[in-house]
Design a protein around this motif. Structure first.
Motif, PDB file in Angstrom:
ATOM      1  N   VAL A 144       0.838  -1.199   0.000  1.00  0.00           N
ATOM      2  CA  VAL A 144       0.000   0.000   0.000  1.00  0.00           C
ATOM      3  C   VAL A 144       0.872   1.248   0.000  1.00  0.00           C
ATOM      4  CG1 VAL A 144      -1.889  -1.163   1.185  1.00  0.00           C
ATOM      5  CG2 VAL A 144      -0.172   0.053   2.521  1.00  0.00           C
ATOM      6  N   SER A 145       0.399   2.266  -0.707  1.00  0.00           N
ATOM      7  CA  SER A 145       1.093   3.549  -0.732  1.00  0.00           C
ATOM      8  C   SER A 145       0.065   4.660  -0.774  1.00  0.00           C
ATOM      9  CB  SER A 145       2.015   3.648  -1.960  1.00  0.00           C
ATOM     10  OG  SER A 145       2.656   4.911  -1.995  1.00  0.00           O
ATOM     11  N   GLY A 146      -0.044   5.378   0.345  1.00  0.00           N
ATOM     12  CA  GLY A 146      -0.989   6.492   0.427  1.00  0.00           C
ATOM     13  C   GLY A 146      -0.351   7.830   0.150  1.00  0.00           C
ATOM     14  N   GLY A 147       0.882   7.807  -0.336  1.00  0.00           N
ATOM     15  CA  GLY A 147       1.606   9.050  -0.569  1.00  0.00           C
ATOM     16  C   GLY A 147       2.771   9.159   0.391  1.00  0.00           C
ATOM     17  N   TRP A 148       3.479  10.259   0.282  1.00  0.00           N
ATOM     18  CA  TRP A 148       4.704  10.432   1.072  1.00  0.00           C
ATOM     19  C   TRP A 148       4.613  11.665   1.950  1.00  0.00           C
ATOM     20  CZ3 TRP A 148       8.859   7.061   1.067  1.00  0.00           C
ATOM     21  CH2 TRP A 148       8.795   6.012   0.137  1.00  0.00           C
ATOM     22  N   ASN A 149       5.021  11.494   3.208  1.00  0.00           N
ATOM     23  CA  ASN A 149       5.069  12.602   4.164  1.00  0.00           C
ATOM     24  C   ASN A 149       6.518  13.027   4.369  1.00  0.00           C
ATOM     25  OD1 ASN A 149       2.298  12.166   4.653  1.00  0.00           O
ATOM     26  ND2 ASN A 149       2.769  10.658   6.236  1.00  0.00           N
ATOM     27  N   PRO A 150       6.895  14.236   3.982  1.00  0.00           N
ATOM     28  CA  PRO A 150       8.240  14.704   4.335  1.00  0.00           C
ATOM     29  C   PRO A 150       8.480  14.548   5.835  1.00  0.00           C
ATOM     30  CG  PRO A 150       7.212  16.219   2.796  1.00  0.00           C
ATOM     31  CD  PRO A 150       6.146  15.227   3.192  1.00  0.00           C
ATOM     32  N   ALA A 151       9.656  14.030   6.209  1.00  0.00           N
ATOM     33  CA  ALA A 151       9.977  13.816   7.622  1.00  0.00           C
ATOM     34  C   ALA A 151      10.333  15.158   8.247  1.00  0.00           C
ATOM     35  CB  ALA A 151      11.117  12.818   7.762  1.00  0.00           C
ATOM     36  N   VAL A 152       9.320  15.840   8.748  1.00  0.00           N
ATOM     37  CA  VAL A 152       9.484  17.202   9.268  1.00  0.00           C
ATOM     38  C   VAL A 152       9.693  17.213  10.782  1.00  0.00           C
ATOM     39  CG1 VAL A 152       8.110  18.220   7.418  1.00  0.00           C
ATOM     40  CG2 VAL A 152       6.977  17.416   9.506  1.00  0.00           C
ATOM     41  N   HIS A 153       9.908  16.052  11.379  1.00  0.00           N
ATOM     42  CA  HIS A 153       9.992  15.967  12.843  1.00  0.00           C
ATOM     43  C   HIS A 153      11.062  16.889  13.413  1.00  0.00           C
ATOM     44  CE1 HIS A 153       7.936  12.378  11.492  1.00  0.00           C
ATOM     45  NE2 HIS A 153       7.550  12.105  12.727  1.00  0.00           N
ATOM     46  N   LEU A 154      12.288  16.817  12.888  1.00  0.00           N
ATOM     47  CA  LEU A 154      13.365  17.651  13.422  1.00  0.00           C
ATOM     48  C   LEU A 154      13.090  19.131  13.168  1.00  0.00           C
ATOM     49  CD1 LEU A 154      16.705  15.800  12.619  1.00  0.00           C
ATOM     50  CD2 LEU A 154      15.695  16.222  14.853  1.00  0.00           C
ATOM     51  N   PHE A 155      12.614  19.452  11.982  1.00  0.00           N
ATOM     52  CA  PHE A 155      12.309  20.844  11.665  1.00  0.00           C
ATOM     53  C   PHE A 155      11.248  21.373  12.626  1.00  0.00           C
ATOM     54  CE2 PHE A 155      10.257  24.343   9.513  1.00  0.00           C
ATOM     55  CZ  PHE A 155      11.323  25.031   8.940  1.00  0.00           C
ATOM     56  N   SER A 156      10.248  20.562  12.925  1.00  0.00           N
ATOM     57  CA  SER A 156       9.208  20.963  13.860  1.00  0.00           C
ATOM     58  C   SER A 156       9.760  21.121  15.271  1.00  0.00           C
ATOM     59  CB  SER A 156       8.070  19.943  13.846  1.00  0.00           C
ATOM     60  OG  SER A 156       7.039  20.310  14.741  1.00  0.00           O
TER      61      SER A 156
END
Length: 971
Positions: free
Chosen positions: A400-412
Motif C-alpha cells: 500500500v502507498s498512500g503518498g509520502w510525508n516529508p519527515a518534518v519531525h526535526l524541523f518541527s
C-alpha cells in the motif's frame, strides 16, 4: 531454509550465514540482514500482536517507520521495544515478540478482541476513575503492550558522550544530504553528517536508479569516498539525529560505533547551521482490516526485494493513490514476483506511470475495501471507488502507498512552522525559527534530480558559494491524489497501527468535544509512543478534516517531540572517561605550589589547590599547625583566586542585590562592602559572600568556590524569568582576577614593605573596604576582608601578574617569617573563629537563625528571597538544630559527622559534629556542631557516639573559640 530468499540480488553477504532465534525458534539469515528481513526470508509473517486488541500483526515497514513489530532482545543484547526493522542481524541474536503470551501464534490476550466494542478510545478515562485509579494501576501496567526494562545493563560494553561543534550539521545521508555535504565540504566548512542507516544512500539503497549515467550507488560510493577524505567532514553511520534544542543544539546517538567495548555514543552538537535532509516516510491507506500480516508499505516491499533479496510474498496486489507505487510494481515483476493487479484510487493514471509497468493489470478508480485473512493475508476485496460490483483477488501480499510525508519531525522540533501543500497532500517545512532549512524529500523534492538540486542549493547557501550543476538523474514524476479513507470499507480501519487507533476512535473523540487534533491525539493515543505518528499522523489529520469539513491546514498537525526514534537510557546518560570533559582548573600558582612540595587537593568546582606544605620528614598535622600558627602570630599568604567573583552592574543592580541577599546592600557607600547571605526560595542558606560597591551602578560580589556556578545560574535565572524588566548585567570575573591574601598581625607591615600608593592605616583603610592602586609596582585592587579572623589584605591583580606578585610577597615577608598557607590550615583558622562553611555547618537544612546569624536578616527590607519561608517555618516552633562550639573532654579528635546523642546511648540523635580541628590558639582540639536547641545549652555537656560503643563527652560553648569580638580582624 530461507524459502522466501530471492536467488540473486540485494546488498547482503550470502557467504556469511548467521544463526539467530526468534520466539525460541532457530533461523538463519545473512550478514547485512535486519531481523525483519531475515524473518521474511524465512517465511515468518506473524511477528507481533497489537497494543490494545492483540490482533495479529506482521512487518509493515523497513526502517524506523515500522509501527507493528517491536521486539525484545535477550542475552547480552538485552533491550526492549526495538523495531525489528532496525535490529541488525548478528550471530547468536535472540529476540522475542512483545505484548503476547505465550507467542504471537497463540496469544491469550487476544480475548480482548471479543470485548473490542466495549473498550473504545478513552474508555479507560471513564472506567477506571471509581473508586480509585490506583486500584487498577498495577493490572493496567502489566497489560501494557511494551517490553519490560532489562534487569541488568548490557554485558558487552558501555555508553559514551561526546561534544562537538560544526559549521553545518546535516541530518540524513541520502542523495540530498550527501550533495549538501559535498558542496559545503568543498567550500571548507566544518561539516558533520549523521545518517541512521548502516551505510549512506538513503532511499537509493532500495531503488534501481542512475545518477550521471551510472548506477546511483556508484555515485554514492564516490561521494562518500570524497567526503571521508576531507579533514573537515565527519560522517557518522548508524547515527540518528533525534532531538533539536534551542540555539541549534542537537542530540545525535551513534549505535555500535567503531570502538571496542562501546555500545552507543551520544553526540551533543552545537551547529552554526542545520540541514534536515531526513527524506520522506510513506503513509498507509485506510480500509477494512488494513492491519493484517501481509499488508505492507509499498516502499518497504521494494526495499526487501532490492536491498535484502527477499520476496515478502509470492502474489502481490498494489494499492496506491500516487505514482511512486508503479516503480515498486516494476521491481516486483523484475524479481519474479507475480503482480495480480495495481489498484489505483485515482480517476486517471499518468502515461509515464503506465509505461513503467507494461503488461501489468491496472484498476483505475478502484479501491481495496477489505483485506481477508487471520494470521496471514489471503485475499483482498476491490471495488470501484464511485460504487459498483466488488471483486475478490487472491494474494499473500498487499503493498500500500498512500503518498509520502516529508519527515518534518526535526524541523518541527526546532520550532519551525509547517504548511500544508496541496500538490503533495502533506505538510512541508514553513518558516524556520533557528538556523535551519530542509533539503530533498524533507523539503518536498520527491524526484531524485530535484532532491540532488535541493541538497546542492542548501549546502551552497550555507557555504556562501554558487551551487554546482546537478547531474542527470531520471526518475518517475511524483503525483498524488489524497485518499484519507475508503468510504466503502468493511472491518476495522486503522489509522495508527502501533496504538490500535481506528477511524471510529477519531470520530468518537470529535463527538465527545475533542475538536482539535492535539486533543484527538490525547483522547485516542494516536501518534503517541515510539511511533510518533510517522505513518499515521497525516491520515488522522485527514480524517479530522473530512469529519469537520475543513481544509487540512486548518486542522494542522500534532507536536513532534523528541526523541524522533527510541533512544536507550544508557546512551542518554553516557559518560566520558578521564578528565577531558571536566578538566582540573588551575590558578597561576599551581606550578609554584607543586614545586614547593605542596600536597594538592581538588577543591570546589574542580580547582587544584594546595592542602598543606610539608617540610621533609614533617607529619601532616605538624605542617598544618605550623601554617596556622604563622597566621595567628605572624603572617601567612594564600592563593584566593578560585573564590567565585562576579561583577554586577546596571540601573537596578542595587535593588537586585537587596533582593537576593538577606542584608541591605543598596546603602553601601562607594568603596565599602558588607557580608551577606543568599537564601533559597524555601528559606535555607544557599550561599554566603561579601559584596563591595565600586560606583553608583557597579558592584563586585563573591561567592563560595564550589558554589560559584550555582550562584551564577541562580542570578541569571532570576533575571531571565522573574525580573526580566530589571536592568542588571551579571559578568563572571573569577578568571579575570587572581589574588594573594596576606593575613596575620604582620600583614600590614609586609604590604607596606612591598610598596603601595594606598594608605594602609586603619583609619584610612578600615575593615570591609576596597581600594584601587598599585602594589609592588603592579596595578591592583586591595580588599580588607578576612576569612581567617586575622588582619587580612586581599591583593587582586591580573592573572598574568600573580606569579610576580607572589615572588615579591615571599621576598618581602621573609624577614617576618611568612609562610604559604594551604586549605587545611585555613580550615583550622575558620573553625577557631566560628566562620561558616558550605557542606559543613551549612548542610541544606539550616537557616540563619539556627547559625546565630539573625543579625544578617534585615528587618528594614520589606522582602527578599526566602524571607517569608523562614518566617513560616520558624512559626511552627519545632526543635531546630542550632550551631554551637564543642570542646572534647578528654582532649581528643572527634570525626566530622559523628552523632551527638543523649548520654551517649543509642537513642535518637540530637545533632552531629560539623568540624573538629587542632586549635593553635587554644592548644587543644575544638570543634563546631549542630545541636538540638543548642543556643540555650551553652555550658552543658553532650556526648558523641563513635564506633564500638565508644563515647566522648563534649562541653557546649559559643560557636567561636577565638577573638569573639573581632578586634584582630578590624585592627
Amino acid at each position: 531454509m530461507q524459502g522466501n530468499r530471492l536467488s540473486r540480488g540485494g546488498r547482503i553477504d550470502r557467504t556469511r550465514p548467521l544463526r539467530f532465534t526468534f520466539n525460541g525458534r532457530a533461523f538463519t539469515g545473512f550478514a547485512g540482514d535486519t531481523l525483519a528481513s531475515a524473518l521474511l526470508a524465512n517465511g515468518v509473517r506473524l511477528t507481533a500482536r497489537s497494543f490494545k486488541y492483540h490482533r495479529p500483526r506482521g512487518i509493515v515497514g523497513a526502517g524506523v517507520e515500522e509501527p507493528s513489530t517491536l521486539v525484545e532482545l535477550l542475552g547480552e543484547d538485552a533491550s526492549g521495544n526495538r523495531p525489528a526493522t532496525t535490529v541488525e542481524l548478528r550471530e547468536g541474536l535472540a529476540a522475542r515478540s512483545v505484548n503476547c503470551w505465550p507467542s504471537p501464534g497463540v496469544d491469550l490476550g487476544a480475548v480482548a478482541q471479543l470485548a473490542a466494542r466495549f473498550i473504545p478510545a478513552g474508555f479507560y478515562y471513564k472506567t477506571f476513575k471509581w473508586p480509585n485509579w490506583h486500584l487498577y494501576e498495577p493490572s493496567i501496567r502489566k497489560a501494557a503492550g511494551l517490553a519490560a526494562a532489562p534487569k541488568s545493563p548490557p554485558a558487552g560494553g558501555r555508553y559514551e558522550t561526546r561534544f562537538a561543534h560544526a559549521d553545518l550539521l546535516i541530518a540524513g545521508a541520502g542523495p540530498a544530504g550527501l550533495m549538501a555535504a559535498l558542496v559545503a565540504g568543498r567550500a571548507g566548512l566544518r561539516v558533520m553528517i549523521a545518517d541512521e542507516g548502516v551505510e549512506p544512500g538513503g532511499a537509493l539503497l532500495s531503488r534501481r536508479l542512475s545518477i550521471g549515467g551510472r548506477p546511483a550507488l556508484d555515485w554514492v560510493a564516490a561521494t562518500v569516498a570524497e567526503l571521508e577524505a576531507m579533514g573537515n567532514v565527519t560522517l557518522l553511520r548508524r547515527a540518528t539525529v533525534w532531538a533539536y534544542r534551542e540555539h541549534d543544539y542537537l542530540m545525535v546517538t551513534e549505535r555500535a560505533p567503531d570502538r571496542t567495548g562501546l555500545l552507543e555514543r551520544t553526540w551533543r552538537v552545537r551547529a552554526g547551521h542545520v540541514i534536515t535532509a531526513t527524506g520522506a516516510i510513506e503513509r498507509g491507506l485506510v480500509f477494512g482490516n488494513n492491519d493484517r500480516p501481509g499488508v505492507m508499505l509499498a516502499s518497504a516491499v521494494q526495499s526487501y526485494v532490492n536491498r535484502y533479496g527477499v520476496a515478502p510474498g509470492r502474489r502481490a496486489v498494489i494499492f496506491a493513490n500516487n505514482t511512486s507505487a508503479y516503480t515498486v510494481a516494476a521491481d516486483l515483476a523484475a524479481a519474479g514476483i507475480e503482480v495480480a493487479a495495481i489498484i489505483d484510487s485515482r480517476s486517471d493514471v499518468p502515461a509515464e506511470a503506465r509505461a513503467a509497468v507494461p503488461g501489468l493489470p491496472i484498476r483505475v478508480g478502484y479501491v481495496v475495501t477489505t483485506a481477508h485473512g487471520g494470521r496471514s493475508l489471503r485475499a483482498v476485496t476491490v471495488a470501484p471507488r464511485a460504487g459498483g460490483e466488488a471483486e475478490r483477488l487472491d494474494c499473500d501480499l498487499l503493498a500500500v502507498s498512500g503518498g509520502w510525508n516529508p519527515a518534518v519531525h526535526l524541523f518541527s522540533q526546532s520550532r519551525g512552522t509547517l504548511r500544508y501543500d496541496d500538490r503533495l497532500a502533506s505538510f512541508l517545512p514553513g518558516d524556520a525559527a533557528q538556523s535551519t532549512c530542509a533539503a530533498g524529500a524533507a523539503a518536498g523534492a520527491m524526484e531524485l534530480e530535484a532532491a540532488l538540486a535541493s541538497g546542492a542549493a542548501a549546502g551552497a547557501s550555507v557555504a556562501g558559494v554558487t551551487p554546482p550543476d546537478t547531474p542527470a538523474a531520471p526518475d518517475l514524476a511524483y503525483a498524488v491524489t489524497p485518499l484519507w479513507r475508503v468510504e466503502s470499507a468493511r472491518g476495522k480501519c486503522f489509522l495508527d497501527l502501533q496504538n490500535d487507533v481506528t477511524v471510529e476512535d477519531v470520530h468518537l473523540a470529535l463527538r465527545e468535544g475533542y475538536a482539535t487534533v492535539e486533543h484527538v491525539k490525547r483522547y485516542t493515543t494516536g501518534g503517541m509512543g515510539l511511533d510518533q505518528g510517522k505513518t499515521g499522523n497525516i491520515n488522522i489529520t485527514g480524517t479530522v478534516a473530512l469529519a469537520q469539513g475543513v481544509p487540512m491546514q486548518a486542522v494542522g498537525t500534532t507536536t513532534f517531540r523528541a526523541p524522533y526514534t527510541p533512544v536507550s537510557f544508557g546512551a542518554v546518560g553516557g559518560l566520558r572517561d578521564g578528565p577531558l570533559a571536566l578538566p582540573y582548573r588551575h590558578t597561576p600558582l599551581t606550578a609554584w605550589n607543586i614545586a614547593q612540595g605542596a600536597v594538592m587537593y581538588e577543591a570546589g568546582a574542580r580547582w587544584r589547590r594546595p592542602g598543606y606544605f610539608p617540610r621533609p620528614g614533617e607529619a601532616m598535622q605538624d605542617a598544618i599547625d605550623r601554617e596556622a600558627r604563622a597566621v595567628r602570630e605572624g603572617v601567612g599568604v594564600y592563593d584566593g583566586s578560585p573564590l567565585g567573583t562576579f561583577e554586577i552592574k546596571g540601573r537596578d543592580a542595587a535593588r537586585f542585590l537587596d533582593h537576593i541577599y538577606t542584608t541591605v546592600m543598596s546603602t553601601l557607600a562607594q568603596g565599602t562592602g558588607r557580608y551577606g547571605l543568599m537564601l533559597s526560595d524555601d528559606g535555607l542558606i544557599f550561599d554566603d559572600g561579601v559584596c563591595f560597591r565600586l560606583d553608583a551602578q557597579r558592584w563586585i560580589v563573591s561567592s563560595s568556590t564550589g558554589n560559584a556556578d550555582a550562584v551564577h545560574r541562580h542570578m541569571e535565572m532570576l533575571l531571565q524569568t522573574d525580573l526580566r524588566d530589571w536592568s542588571v548585567f551579571v559578568t563572571p570575573v573569577t578568571a579575570q582576577w587572581a589574588n594573594a591574601t596576606l593575613c596575620g598581625p604582620k600583614a600590614r607591615e609586609v604590604l607596606a614593605d612591598l610598596g603601595t600608593d594606598v594608605d594602609l592605616s586603619p583609619e584610612a583603610f578600615p575593615f570591609m573596604s576596597l581600594r584601587d592602586g598599585r602594589v609592588a609596582g603592579l596595578p591592583a585592587r586591595i580588599v580588607r576582608v578576612s576569612f581567617t579572623g586575622e588582619l587580612s589584605f586581599e591583593i587582586n591583580v591580573a592573572p598574568r601578574h600573580l606569579p610576580a606578585l607572589w615572588d615579591r610577597i615571599m621576598a618581602a615577608g621573609a624577614p617576618h617569617g611568612i609562610l604559604p598557607v594551604g586549605s587545611e590550615a585555613n580550615h583550622v583558622l575558620r573553625v577557631e573563629k566560628g566562620f561558616l562553611s558550605l557542606g559543613h555547618e551549612v548542610d541544606g537544612t539550616v537557616d540563619p537563625y539556627d547559625l546565630g546569624m539573625g543579625w544578617a536578616m534585615s528587618r528594614k527590607k520589606p522582602d527578599y528571597i526566602g524571607k517569608r519561608a523562614v518566617e513560616i517555618r520558624r512559626a511552627a516552633g519545632k526543635m531546630r538544630h542550632e550551631l554551637v562550639g564543642i570542646i572534647p573532654e578528654p582532649d581528643v579528635q572527634i570525626p566530622e559527622g559523628a552523632p551527638l546523642t543523649p548520654g551517649g546511648h543509642r537513642q535518637a540523635s540530637e545533632g552531629f559534629v560539623t568540624a573538629c580541628v587542632k586549635s593553635v590558639a587554644q592548644d587543644r582540639w575544638v570543634g563546631l556542631a549542630l545541636l538540638d536547641n543548642g543556643h540555650a545549652r551553652h555550658g552543658e555537656m553532650a556526648h558523641v557516639r563513635l564506633k564500638g560503643d565508644k563515647v566522648i563527652a563534649v562541653r557546649i560553648t559559643r560557636p567561636c573559640h577565638y577573638d569573639p569580638d573581632g578586634e584582630r580582624l578590624r585592627s
